[in-house]
Design a protein around this motif. Structure first.
Motif, PDB file in Angstrom:
ATOM      1  N   ILE A  25      36.009  44.921  42.353  1.00  0.00           N
ATOM      2  CA  ILE A  25      35.936  43.709  43.175  1.00  0.00           C
ATOM      3  C   ILE A  25      36.891  42.641  42.652  1.00  0.00           C
ATOM      4  O   ILE A  25      37.546  41.931  43.423  1.00  0.00           O
ATOM      5  N   PHE A  26      36.985  42.525  41.319  1.00  0.00           N
ATOM      6  CA  PHE A  26      37.814  41.488  40.708  1.00  0.00           C
ATOM      7  C   PHE A  26      38.839  42.089  39.748  1.00  0.00           C
ATOM      8  O   PHE A  26      38.594  43.129  39.130  1.00  0.00           O
ATOM      9  N   ARG A  27      39.959  41.408  39.621  1.00  0.00           N
ATOM     10  CA  ARG A  27      40.899  41.638  38.524  1.00  0.00           C
ATOM     11  C   ARG A  27      40.834  40.407  37.621  1.00  0.00           C
ATOM     12  O   ARG A  27      40.980  39.279  38.102  1.00  0.00           O
ATOM     13  N   PHE A  47      31.956  29.484  40.546  1.00  0.00           N
ATOM     14  CA  PHE A  47      33.218  29.016  41.100  1.00  0.00           C
ATOM     15  C   PHE A  47      33.251  29.055  42.621  1.00  0.00           C
ATOM     16  O   PHE A  47      34.283  28.775  43.229  1.00  0.00           O
ATOM     17  N   GLY A  48      32.128  29.419  43.245  1.00  0.00           N
ATOM     18  CA  GLY A  48      32.076  29.431  44.695  1.00  0.00           C
ATOM     19  C   GLY A  48      32.733  30.653  45.307  1.00  0.00           C
ATOM     20  O   GLY A  48      32.924  31.682  44.648  1.00  0.00           O
ATOM     21  N   LEU A  49      33.100  30.546  46.576  1.00  0.00           N
ATOM     22  CA  LEU A  49      33.608  31.682  47.339  1.00  0.00           C
ATOM     23  C   LEU A  49      35.122  31.809  47.140  1.00  0.00           C
ATOM     24  O   LEU A  49      35.863  30.828  47.240  1.00  0.00           O
ATOM     25  N   LEU A  50      35.547  33.041  46.896  1.00  0.00           N
ATOM     26  CA  LEU A  50      36.962  33.335  46.672  1.00  0.00           C
ATOM     27  C   LEU A  50      37.440  34.274  47.772  1.00  0.00           C
ATOM     28  O   LEU A  50      36.876  35.352  47.970  1.00  0.00           O
ATOM     29  N   GLY A  51      38.496  33.870  48.486  1.00  0.00           N
ATOM     30  CA  GLY A  51      39.026  34.687  49.566  1.00  0.00           C
ATOM     31  C   GLY A  51      39.761  35.918  49.053  1.00  0.00           C
ATOM     32  O   GLY A  51      40.026  36.064  47.854  1.00  0.00           O
ATOM     33  N   ILE A  52      40.133  36.800  49.970  1.00  0.00           N
ATOM     34  CA  ILE A  52      40.848  38.029  49.617  1.00  0.00           C
ATOM     35  C   ILE A  52      42.187  37.682  48.969  1.00  0.00           C
ATOM     36  O   ILE A  52      42.947  36.874  49.500  1.00  0.00           O
ATOM     37  N   GLU A  53      42.423  38.265  47.797  1.00  0.00           N
ATOM     38  CA  GLU A  53      43.650  38.051  47.023  1.00  0.00           C
ATOM     39  C   GLU A  53      43.801  36.625  46.504  1.00  0.00           C
ATOM     40  O   GLU A  53      44.857  36.274  45.982  1.00  0.00           O
ATOM     41  N   GLU A  54      42.792  35.806  46.605  1.00  0.00           N
ATOM     42  CA  GLU A  54      42.831  34.479  46.011  1.00  0.00           C
ATOM     43  C   GLU A  54      42.415  34.559  44.540  1.00  0.00           C
ATOM     44  O   GLU A  54      41.695  35.473  44.133  1.00  0.00           O
ATOM     45  N   SER A  55      42.862  33.563  43.757  1.00  0.00           N
ATOM     46  CA  SER A  55      42.598  33.550  42.320  1.00  0.00           C
ATOM     47  C   SER A  55      42.023  32.217  41.865  1.00  0.00           C
ATOM     48  O   SER A  55      42.301  31.172  42.469  1.00  0.00           O
ATOM     49  N   ILE A  56      41.240  32.270  40.802  1.00  0.00           N
ATOM     50  CA  ILE A  56      40.750  31.099  40.090  1.00  0.00           C
ATOM     51  C   ILE A  56      41.405  31.120  38.718  1.00  0.00           C
ATOM     52  O   ILE A  56      41.446  32.168  38.057  1.00  0.00           O
ATOM     53  N   GLY A 112      38.080  43.768  49.688  1.00  0.00           N
ATOM     54  CA  GLY A 112      38.517  43.594  51.071  1.00  0.00           C
ATOM     55  C   GLY A 112      37.798  42.489  51.806  1.00  0.00           C
ATOM     56  O   GLY A 112      37.929  42.369  53.035  1.00  0.00           O
ATOM     57  N   SER A 113      37.035  41.644  51.089  1.00  0.00           N
ATOM     58  CA  SER A 113      36.301  40.557  51.740  1.00  0.00           C
ATOM     59  C   SER A 113      36.121  39.404  50.770  1.00  0.00           C
ATOM     60  O   SER A 113      36.292  39.560  49.555  1.00  0.00           O
ATOM     61  N   ALA A 114      35.793  38.241  51.289  1.00  0.00           N
ATOM     62  CA  ALA A 114      35.546  37.074  50.441  1.00  0.00           C
ATOM     63  C   ALA A 114      34.363  37.346  49.514  1.00  0.00           C
ATOM     64  O   ALA A 114      33.393  38.004  49.906  1.00  0.00           O
ATOM     65  N   GLN A 115      34.453  36.828  48.284  1.00  0.00           N
ATOM     66  CA  GLN A 115      33.427  37.101  47.283  1.00  0.00           C
ATOM     67  C   GLN A 115      33.059  35.833  46.508  1.00  0.00           C
ATOM     68  O   GLN A 115      33.946  35.071  46.105  1.00  0.00           O
ATOM     69  N   PRO A 116      31.759  35.595  46.282  1.00  0.00           N
ATOM     70  CA  PRO A 116      31.370  34.531  45.356  1.00  0.00           C
ATOM     71  C   PRO A 116      31.712  34.950  43.926  1.00  0.00           C
ATOM     72  O   PRO A 116      31.737  36.149  43.622  1.00  0.00           O
ATOM     73  N   VAL A 117      31.975  33.984  43.059  1.00  0.00           N
ATOM     74  CA  VAL A 117      32.404  34.290  41.695  1.00  0.00           C
ATOM     75  C   VAL A 117      31.522  33.579  40.678  1.00  0.00           C
ATOM     76  O   VAL A 117      31.462  32.341  40.633  1.00  0.00           O
ATOM     77  N   LEU A 118      30.826  34.374  39.870  1.00  0.00           N
ATOM     78  CA  LEU A 118      30.086  33.868  38.714  1.00  0.00           C
ATOM     79  C   LEU A 118      30.788  34.371  37.454  1.00  0.00           C
ATOM     80  O   LEU A 118      31.204  35.532  37.395  1.00  0.00           O
TER      81      LEU A 118
END
Length: 335
Positions: A130-132, A238-247, A157-163
């Motif tokens: 799910i994450f890199r 960190f809330g919702l992260l879109g596809i291919e978006e980074s924090i 392949g979809s938006a994901q919340p990030v803890l």
């Protein structure tokens, strides 16, 4: 499928075996062994997955692991007794995490690990792809701090919340298992802190020892808790992260000879009031941070900036004949 036919003899057989061996090496998964890095003041042991506490042969302290050490005093901080320092990421349902003694490695796949004498970079696929997550360790603007650039990218392949979690058991020399711990937090992104350094790296698992500052309790700080065998935990949402978006954010690991110097180091690198100190149970350890204050902090997570410590002449003390004339900084922890 590789088939070895033992009809060949002599040099032909040897050549065939060498070719097969080369093919196997080319197709084998890469192997890593972590790295021990230093900037001359701080030494760290970084594992392939980005957490601390790597095996250390010939350890002069006899621990056998390198975590986070302060060269001027030779003191260790995360590796004595329990190699309990780790991190984890989750979307709220699936996690990937690593912590040598508590968890081992769970749901993480190393994509690459590179290092030099002073740097180390870990890139992993986490939580079932799910994450890199990248942890890039390098010297900071302060010799007392290592900077870790952290990047979490949604590769699903979809938006994901990030803890995200980072946790460590402070074992501060020269009194490991008997230290004072401070936890400061001013960021609404940090939804939970605690002094239970024996927690899993999994953000979905939690056992409390002493609740630390968060929005839920008005960010009430923990100042010099102890002496006890405990540590620090920081949980981020960190809330919702879109596809291919980074924090992207930064963590700091390090140590200084006094608490005032530790705060000055954090201020120098632009760290926020989201940090923990570990200090030994010796004279001057709790109040002044002697002979070493270990540091864990953050930048870019929405906390308030740290301002340098300002000396107050009215609080300057003389610490006996051996320290006569030594001006001490007033102890001001950032709330």
């Amino acid at each position: 499928m590789i088939v070895i036919r033992i009809r060949k003899s002599g040099t032909k057989l040897a050549a065939s075996l060498m070719m097969v061996g080369a093919m196997l090496l080319l197709n084998a998964a890469p192997s890593y062994a972590g790295a021990i890095i230093t900037n001359g003041t701080i030494t760290m042991g970084v594992n392939d997955q980005g957490h601390l506490n790597t095996p250390y042969a010939g350890d002069p302290l006899g621990i056998g692991y390198m975590g986070l050490r302060y060269i001027p005093t030779g003191a260790a901080s995360t590796e004595p007794g329990c190699q309990c320092e780790g991190w984890g990421v989750s979307n709220g349902a699936v996690s990937g995490y690593a912590n040598v003694s508590v968890d081992g490695i769970v749901n993480l796949a190393v994509m690459s690990f590179t290092s030099t004498a002073s740097t180390a970079t870990s890139v992993v696929s986490a939580a079932g792809g799910i994450f890199r997550v990248t942890h890039d360790y390098k010297p900071s603007a302060s010799p007392n701090l290592y900077q870790v650039n952290v990047e979490i990218t949604n590769i699903s392949g979809s938006a994901q919340p990030v803890l995200y979690r980072r946790v460590m058991d402070w074992d501060i020399y020269p009194t490991p298992f008997d230290e004072y711990v401070t936890i400061i937090n001013s960021s609404p992104t940090v939804y939970r802190t605690d002094t239970n350094g024996f927690n899993s790296g999994d953000p979905l698992s939690f056992f409390s020892y002493e609740v630390g500052p968060s929005a839920g309790n008005g960010y009430a700080p923990i100042i010099d808790s102890g002496p006890n065998d405990h540590g620090a935990l920081f949980d981020f949402n960190f809330g919702l992260l879109g596809i291919e978006e980074s924090i992207n954010f930064i963590t700091f690991y390090g140590a200084a000879g006094t608490e005032a110097d530790a705060l000055a180091a954090l201020a120098l690198v632009g760290a926020e009031a989201v940090y923990s100190f570990g200090q030994p149970n010796v004279p001057g350890g709790r109040d002044l941070g002697y002979p070493n204050t270990f540091i864990f902090g953050f930048k870019g997570v929405g906390g308030k900036p740290i301002t340098p410590v300002i000396p107050e002449p009215s609080t300057i003390l003389l610490l006996g004949a051996g320290l006569a004339g030594l001006g001490l900084w007033a102890r001001r922890k950032v709330g």
